[in-house]
Design an enzyme around this catalytic site. Sequence first.
Site, PDB file in Angstrom:
ATOM      1  N   LYS A 115      -2.431   0.387   1.825  1.00  0.00           N
ATOM      2  CA  LYS A 115      -2.662  -0.716   2.762  1.00  0.00           C
ATOM      3  C   LYS A 115      -2.515  -2.065   2.067  1.00  0.00           C
ATOM      4  O   LYS A 115      -2.095  -3.044   2.687  1.00  0.00           O
ATOM      5  CB  LYS A 115      -4.045  -0.591   3.401  1.00  0.00           C
ATOM      6  CG  LYS A 115      -4.144   0.539   4.425  1.00  0.00           C
ATOM      7  CD  LYS A 115      -5.406   0.417   5.265  1.00  0.00           C
ATOM      8  CE  LYS A 115      -5.751   1.691   6.019  1.00  0.00           C
ATOM      9  NZ  LYS A 115      -4.797   2.069   7.073  1.00  0.00           N
ATOM     10  N   GLU A 199     -11.079  -7.187   4.885  1.00  0.00           N
ATOM     11  CA  GLU A 199     -10.413  -7.884   5.992  1.00  0.00           C
ATOM     12  C   GLU A 199     -11.422  -8.595   6.864  1.00  0.00           C
ATOM     13  O   GLU A 199     -12.547  -8.121   7.032  1.00  0.00           O
ATOM     14  CB  GLU A 199      -9.674  -6.864   6.890  1.00  0.00           C
ATOM     15  CG  GLU A 199      -8.300  -6.520   6.411  1.00  0.00           C
ATOM     16  CD  GLU A 199      -7.544  -5.615   7.382  1.00  0.00           C
ATOM     17  OE1 GLU A 199      -8.062  -5.288   8.469  1.00  0.00           O
ATOM     18  OE2 GLU A 199      -6.416  -5.254   7.033  1.00  0.00           O
ATOM     19  N   GLU A 288      -0.985  -1.696  10.024  1.00  0.00           N
ATOM     20  CA  GLU A 288      -0.299  -0.735   9.156  1.00  0.00           C
ATOM     21  C   GLU A 288       0.932  -0.203   9.869  1.00  0.00           C
ATOM     22  O   GLU A 288       1.106  -0.405  11.072  1.00  0.00           O
ATOM     23  CB  GLU A 288      -1.227   0.421   8.784  1.00  0.00           C
ATOM     24  CG  GLU A 288      -1.654   1.272   9.969  1.00  0.00           C
ATOM     25  CD  GLU A 288      -2.347   2.571   9.552  1.00  0.00           C
ATOM     26  OE1 GLU A 288      -2.196   2.986   8.392  1.00  0.00           O
ATOM     27  OE2 GLU A 288      -3.011   3.165  10.399  1.00  0.00           O
ATOM     28  N   ARG A 292       5.963   7.957  10.679  1.00  0.00           N
ATOM     29  CA  ARG A 292       6.153   9.302  11.228  1.00  0.00           C
ATOM     30  C   ARG A 292       6.197   9.210  12.747  1.00  0.00           C
ATOM     31  O   ARG A 292       5.993   8.151  13.314  1.00  0.00           O
ATOM     32  CB  ARG A 292       4.958  10.177  10.830  1.00  0.00           C
ATOM     33  CG  ARG A 292       3.642   9.532  11.249  1.00  0.00           C
ATOM     34  CD  ARG A 292       2.461  10.438  11.074  1.00  0.00           C
ATOM     35  NE  ARG A 292       1.228   9.715  10.922  1.00  0.00           N
ATOM     36  CZ  ARG A 292       0.458   9.279  11.901  1.00  0.00           C
ATOM     37  NH1 ARG A 292       0.832   9.481  13.158  1.00  0.00           N
ATOM     38  NH2 ARG A 292      -0.661   8.621  11.674  1.00  0.00           N
TER      39      ARG A 292
END
Length: 655
Positions: A115, A199, A288, A292
């Site tokens: 991240k 954050e 993020e 996939r």
Amino acid sequence: MDTILIANRGEIAVRIIRTCRKMGIKSVAVFSEADRHAPFVAVADLAVFIGESAPSASYLDGDKIIETAQKVGADAIHPGYGFLSENADFAKKCAAAGLIFIGPNAEAIAAMGSKSKAKALMAAHNVPIVPGYQGEDQSEERLAAEATEIGFPILLKATAGGGGKGMRIVENEAQFQKALQAAQREAQSAFGNAEMIVEKYIASGRHIEFQIFGDKHGNAVHLLERECTIQRRYQKVIEESPSPVMSAELRERMGKAAVDAAKALNYDNAGTVEFIYDDKSGEFYFLEVNTRLQVEHPVTEEVTGLDLVQMQIESAQGLPLSIKQAEVIGKGYALEVRLYAEDAANDFLPVTGVIERFEVPAVEGLRVETAVENQSKITMFYDPMIAKLIVWDKNRAGAHRKMKYVLRHLVCLGMTTNKDFLLLLLNHPDLLSGNYNTHFIKEKIDLATLQRPPAPHLAKACIAATLWDWQQRNERRGVLAAMPSGWRNSWYDYQQETFLYEAEICRVKYRFETENQFLFWVNDVSFQVRLTAVESGKIQVEIDEMVYLFNMVNNGQHFFIHQEHFGNITLVQKERFPAKVVEKVKGGFDAPMPAQIIKILVETGQKVKAGDGLIVLSSMKMENTICTEEDGVVEEIFVMEGASVEAGFLLLKVG
Ligand code: ADP
Ligand code: ADP
Ligand code: MG
């Protein structure tokens, strides 16, 4: 590409196999011990056993999977989601073994695996990121200082995290140290890495993500957004598209940020850029990229009409994207809910068990992604997701209405699921109005209301269970046909049943009247009842003039009952008679309990010896054979086969 091995299980394996078949590609499933009888194994063109049930010994064993792919002559591996799907090393190993990995390039996966690195890269490409600290200095002092600088509340996140693990909200400086240590411990055990980012905590945030798609020719598009704000434990429960807060202008800006993110990564397959949208300021920030196919991809397929798995296969083969941004048009509205084997009332703990019955209603616009069937086991080894239900409609209100209908009619019996919880969510007025943030479940949903069905519902469930049991006994006995129409003898006395609903006792008394009619009392409240139809697993009952269809599963003492108006109820029957007993009486033989005469084993005048059976009675679940204790002659028989008698009724005499 002729053959694809699917390195996954469950619903996503079934989903991928479907597209393989559509494209004329041979599908190869791999399976673990626990999945030997799973439906995805049966629907694949070829299935190969790869190891024990624990994921590390099967679905996470990359070498074994590659070896299997080579053995069966596969050209490519589709990793699905979870397991090896975001494992850059695995993607590289596939390439080294001459196999196409159906996913983005390994560098893109690696770049998004952390991240902190992901945020730094995005910031460098002008994608807005959540204000915070993602540096290398991991000392407590530095992290605490950064938190203070950002301003509380802050969110600690595991750099290597995923699935909501290793995250902690910290409200103030005083809580910081303890929260940090807890988050680090969790991250270390889940990901083998305790690194944290800090954050700013967006107090009223919505999770809005964009599906992205890239090819190996530098093209990248987004396929509109998905709103995934309804979460528990930072994990999604409901997903929809379009988002209720989206405007054309916001979509333009967020979509551009998503495509910028894709380009920053030379992204060349399906991916998802997740954003947190601040309800208060209208700002959005990058969270993020999931590198996939996402669990909730069907929502995008339903509004765009695209097949994302097919697009993945084409991109992996090196074909250019077949769609341009301007051609991506969302039509109507799609809504997905995730049906989980979990106990919402008990902090959403996953549960294991057997799904005795699974039946989805036929509703136009409903798409079901699942890999369960009747008798499927939900084991401790894998994710507790049972199914994804996706509905499409012209507009949001229509889709919500349809989804509620689908959930009410869905038959999923045998174990605890979040079905009623999903209905509780969808019935909340703020959900329909789109007025929610990520705290919706915690703040607006009263889980206590899931605990107990109202008394009238419980009573009806008891009636259904009693009649089901009664009917089953009749069938077993073989004396009566499917319906009790030929049964003219009336019961002299009430029958009794006792059911437990959790700790609560429900006492049922009933009396067979005529034809198909019964008089019932449940905890002394009376009901006029008719048994109107019985078919496999279903019973139709008229209770005080209203007709109800019940879906029934009876497993030992357990009755799993589904009724569309009041959902699932599980009752436990209390056995009245502990075991089959052989009555031994002398002279006159009385019925020991209200019963039906099943068989008369002797004739008047017949000689009998001690221990000989005289008459077979049936009452509730039990059959009793009345035997004689002494030698003698049958003097008189007072009953006929098929008759019903009350307790104490004289049956026959032996002299
Ligand atoms: P996110 O919530 O981050 O978007 P998804 O909702 O797309 O992630 O789902 C990924 C999650 O799915 C994984 O974190 C994992 O818990 C779960 N999962 C992984 N593998 C499987 C699988 N084979 N079957 C069902 N669920 C899985
Ligand atoms: P994961 O990799 O576990 O999916 P994410 O970064 O995607 O982690 O965050 C998971 C969820 O946590 C988001 O969907 C959102 O609900 C919440 N979340 C993440 N970052 C923030 C933030 N800065 N402020 C508020 N909520 C956040
Ligand atoms: Mg996420």
